[in-house]
Design a protein around this motif. Structure first.
Motif, short mmCIF file in Angstrom:
data_model
loop_
_atom_site.label_atom_id
_atom_site.label_comp_id
_atom_site.label_asym_id
_atom_site.label_seq_id
_atom_site.Cartn_x
_atom_site.Cartn_y
_atom_site.Cartn_z
N LEU A 104 -6.57 8.78 -11.65
CA LEU A 104 -5.84 9.87 -11.01
C LEU A 104 -4.64 10.29 -11.85
O LEU A 104 -4.32 11.48 -11.97
N VAL A 105 -3.96 9.32 -12.44
CA VAL A 105 -2.81 9.63 -13.30
C VAL A 105 -3.28 10.33 -14.57
O VAL A 105 -2.64 11.27 -15.05
N VAL A 106 -4.41 9.88 -15.12
CA VAL A 106 -4.98 10.56 -16.29
C VAL A 106 -5.35 12.00 -15.92
O VAL A 106 -5.09 12.93 -16.68
N TRP A 107 -5.94 12.18 -14.75
CA TRP A 107 -6.35 13.52 -14.31
C TRP A 107 -5.17 14.46 -14.17
O TRP A 107 -5.28 15.66 -14.49
N ALA A 108 -4.03 13.95 -13.70
CA ALA A 108 -2.87 14.81 -13.50
C ALA A 108 -2.40 15.46 -14.79
O ALA A 108 -1.77 16.52 -14.78
N THR A 109 -2.73 14.84 -15.92
CA THR A 109 -2.37 15.41 -17.21
C THR A 109 -3.05 16.76 -17.44
O THR A 109 -2.57 17.59 -18.21
N THR A 110 -4.20 16.97 -16.77
CA THR A 110 -4.97 18.19 -16.96
C THR A 110 -4.13 19.44 -16.73
O THR A 110 -4.21 20.41 -17.48
N VAL A 111 -3.33 19.42 -15.67
CA VAL A 111 -2.57 20.60 -15.28
C VAL A 111 -1.65 21.05 -16.41
O VAL A 111 -1.66 22.21 -16.84
N GLN A 149 1.34 5.68 -21.26
CA GLN A 149 1.75 4.44 -20.61
C GLN A 149 1.83 4.58 -19.09
O GLN A 149 1.72 3.58 -18.37
N ALA A 150 2.00 5.79 -18.59
CA ALA A 150 2.09 5.99 -17.14
C ALA A 150 0.81 5.54 -16.44
O ALA A 150 0.86 5.11 -15.28
N ARG A 151 -0.34 5.63 -17.10
CA ARG A 151 -1.59 5.24 -16.45
C ARG A 151 -1.59 3.75 -16.12
O ARG A 151 -2.21 3.32 -15.15
N TYR A 152 -0.88 2.95 -16.92
CA TYR A 152 -0.84 1.52 -16.65
C TYR A 152 0.05 1.21 -15.44
O TYR A 152 -0.18 0.23 -14.73
N ALA A 153 1.07 2.03 -15.23
CA ALA A 153 1.92 1.82 -14.06
C ALA A 153 1.14 2.01 -12.77
O ALA A 153 1.50 1.46 -11.72
N ALA A 154 0.06 2.79 -12.83
CA ALA A 154 -0.77 3.01 -11.64
C ALA A 154 -1.59 1.78 -11.29
O ALA A 154 -2.10 1.67 -10.16
N VAL A 155 -1.74 0.85 -12.21
CA VAL A 155 -2.59 -0.33 -12.01
C VAL A 155 -1.80 -1.52 -11.49
O VAL A 155 -2.36 -2.44 -10.88
N ASP A 156 -0.48 -1.53 -11.68
CA ASP A 156 0.33 -2.71 -11.37
C ASP A 156 0.13 -3.22 -9.96
O ASP A 156 0.03 -4.42 -9.72
N LEU A 157 0.11 -2.31 -8.99
CA LEU A 157 0.01 -2.70 -7.57
C LEU A 157 -1.32 -2.29 -6.94
O LEU A 157 -1.49 -2.39 -5.72
N ALA A 167 0.83 -1.21 0.00
CA ALA A 167 0.00 0.00 0.00
C ALA A 167 0.86 1.26 0.00
O ALA A 167 0.57 2.24 -0.70
N LEU A 168 1.95 1.25 0.77
CA LEU A 168 2.85 2.40 0.81
C LEU A 168 3.55 2.60 -0.53
O LEU A 168 3.67 3.73 -1.02
N ILE A 169 4.01 1.49 -1.12
CA ILE A 169 4.66 1.57 -2.43
C ILE A 169 3.70 2.14 -3.47
O ILE A 169 4.06 2.99 -4.30
N GLN A 170 2.44 1.70 -3.41
CA GLN A 170 1.45 2.19 -4.37
C GLN A 170 1.20 3.69 -4.19
O GLN A 170 1.08 4.43 -5.19
N ARG A 171 1.11 4.15 -2.96
CA ARG A 171 0.90 5.58 -2.73
C ARG A 171 2.06 6.40 -3.26
O ARG A 171 1.87 7.45 -3.88
N ARG A 172 3.29 5.95 -3.01
CA ARG A 172 4.46 6.66 -3.51
C ARG A 172 4.49 6.64 -5.04
O ARG A 172 4.84 7.64 -5.69
N THR A 173 4.13 5.50 -5.62
CA THR A 173 4.11 5.39 -7.08
C THR A 173 3.11 6.36 -7.68
O THR A 173 3.41 7.05 -8.67
N LEU A 174 1.90 6.42 -7.10
CA LEU A 174 0.88 7.32 -7.63
C LEU A 174 1.32 8.78 -7.53
O LEU A 174 1.13 9.57 -8.47
N ALA A 175 1.91 9.15 -6.38
CA ALA A 175 2.36 10.54 -6.21
C ALA A 175 3.44 10.89 -7.23
O ALA A 175 3.41 11.97 -7.83
N LEU A 176 4.37 9.98 -7.45
CA LEU A 176 5.44 10.23 -8.40
C LEU A 176 4.91 10.31 -9.83
O LEU A 176 5.29 11.19 -10.61
N LEU A 177 4.02 9.39 -10.18
CA LEU A 177 3.46 9.39 -11.54
C LEU A 177 2.66 10.67 -11.80
O LEU A 177 2.74 11.24 -12.89
#
Length: 409
Positions: free
Chosen positions: A138-145, A118-126, A4-14
């Motif tokens: 969430l990763v798709v949404w970050a593209t908005t900015v 491709q970054a959106r798929y990295a969000a699904v791995d874990l 869970a911690l790895i996934q949160r860090r991954t999402l924040a970084l992505l």
């Protein structure tokens, strides 16, 4: 291992690199057609944009092959670095006036889009099953900015680089090169542990085919849910690109030269908002209602959008609503389709299947954009919207087949 911690860090970084990479893509594309028109003439200005789309689609093949062996970190960084190389070549082409180099640079520049997608798929791995769509969205949404803000900085980037002797309109691509390089470095340094390799370790996957596109194609062909996911992303992209690409041309038929750029900016901003701003809501609905239901809902939104845009005539307000809904329908088919594809295929071929899907999606969108101009010239903007709506019929038929067993439905 705290997954869970790895996934949160991954999402924040992505999400962070999506903002940086998204700005790099958007600021370059905002002036790409203008630079091509200045160097090669108006007739070839659209070819530059198409080259970027095709290049992005083709880059999905080597990027996902790298991911299959060395993980998401290496594949995403490679795509960003190739995009940065393309940006540099475009600057060189502008300085030398060499038109062929401009188009080569635009093809490589499209690799930045590959990394963003491709970054959106990295969000699904874990991600846990009940949050897969939300994490992806969430990763798709970050593209908005980056996508919304960057075009407004194009003139500033051009002014800032003019002191270094760079030609007019090449400054934004210099900025893109820096943004892509920064995103690549951040991923290489901080995306640890790699989410894909960690997911394989947890699922005890040991045999990963190096030439994995053929096994991935067989896997998709043999799984109804995977076929639906791939088709949803591709068809939604066809409708979105086809309608969106000709909307500025349509607006130009009933707005003066003094007003058309301002109106196009407003309409396309609403369209981009529809594509990205509501993606977390789409992800939440995908997890709660099911993948197939959101895909069908997205098709419904696309049909309403085509009806509004196709019958808008000279009503800018009606057209704006239609383009917003085109973006929202695309978001539904993209988020739900990508999630469904990712969870349907075996772990050992998942990156290749995702890359294959993005390649098909990109080439289908590029084809739609190229054909849209001829359709509008022959029969008008309303006919284009009618044909875009008809293009969704095979997707509806596929989604309603009783043999399609979709997770979460």
């Amino acid at each position: 291992m705290n997954v869970a911690l790895i996934q949160r860090r991954t999402l924040a970084l992505l999400c962070g690199t999506q903002v940086i990479g998204g700005m790099g893509v958007a600021i370059g594309l905002s002036v790409g057609a203008l630079l091509a028109a200045r160097m090669a003439g108006t007739g070839l200005s659209g070819v530059a944009q198409s080259a970027a789309v095709v290049g992005g689609a083709l880059m999905a093949v080597p990027a996902t092959r790298v991911m299959s062996v060395w993980g998401r970190r290496a594949g995403l960084a490679l795509a960003y670095l190739v995009g940065g190389l393309g940006s540099v070549l475009i600057v060189v082409a502008a300085a030398t006036g060499w038109v062929p180099l401009l188009f080569v640079g635009m093809m490589l520049f499209g690799s930045g889009t590959t990394a963003n997608l491709q970054a959106r798929y990295a969000a699904v791995d874990l991600a846990v099953p009940e949050r897969r769509a939300r994490d992806l969205s969430l990763v798709v949404w970050a593209t908005t900015v980056g996508a919304v803000a960057a075009p407004n900085f194009a003139s500033l980037a051009d002014d800032a680089t003019s002191g270094f002797g760079l030609p007019v309109l090449s400054g934004p691509f210099a900025f893109s090169a820096v943004a892509f390089a920064l995103a690549a470095v951040i991923l290489l340094v901080f995306l640890r542990p790699d989410p894909l390799l960690t997911a394989r370790q947890l699922s005890e996957v040991t045999a990963v085919p190096r030439r994995s596109f053929r096994p991935a194609l067989r896997a998709i062909a043999g799984l109804p849910a995977a076929r639906l996911g791939m088709a949803a992303a591709a068809v939604g992209h066809v409708v979105m690109v086809g309608v969106m690409s000709m909307t500025p041309v349509h607006l130009g038929t009933f707005h003066s030269d003094a007003d058309v750029l301002r109106v196009v900016g407003i309409v396309l901003s609403l369209h981009i908002a529809g594509m990205y701003a509501l993606s977390p809501v789409v992800g939440l609905l995908t997890d709660r209602l099911g993948r197939r239901q959101v895909i069908l809902g997205g098709v419904g939104v696309l049909l309403v959008a085509c009806a509004l845009a196709g019958t808008a005539g000279h009503s800018t307000v009606r057209l704006s609503v239609g383009l917003f809904l085109v973006g929202l329908g695309w978001s539904c088919t993209m988020v739900a389709g990508s999630t469904l594809l990712s969870e349907s295929v075996p772990d050992e071929v998942r990156p290749a299947a995702q890359g294959l899907s993005d390649m098909v999606m990109g080439l289908a969108g590029a084809s739609a954009g190229a054909l849209a101009g001829f359709l509008v010239e022959l029969s008008g903007y309303a006919t284009l919207n009618l044909l875009a709506a008809i293009a969704t019929v095979p997707l509806v038929a596929l989604a309603l087949r009783p043999t399609v067993l979709v997770k979460g439905t």
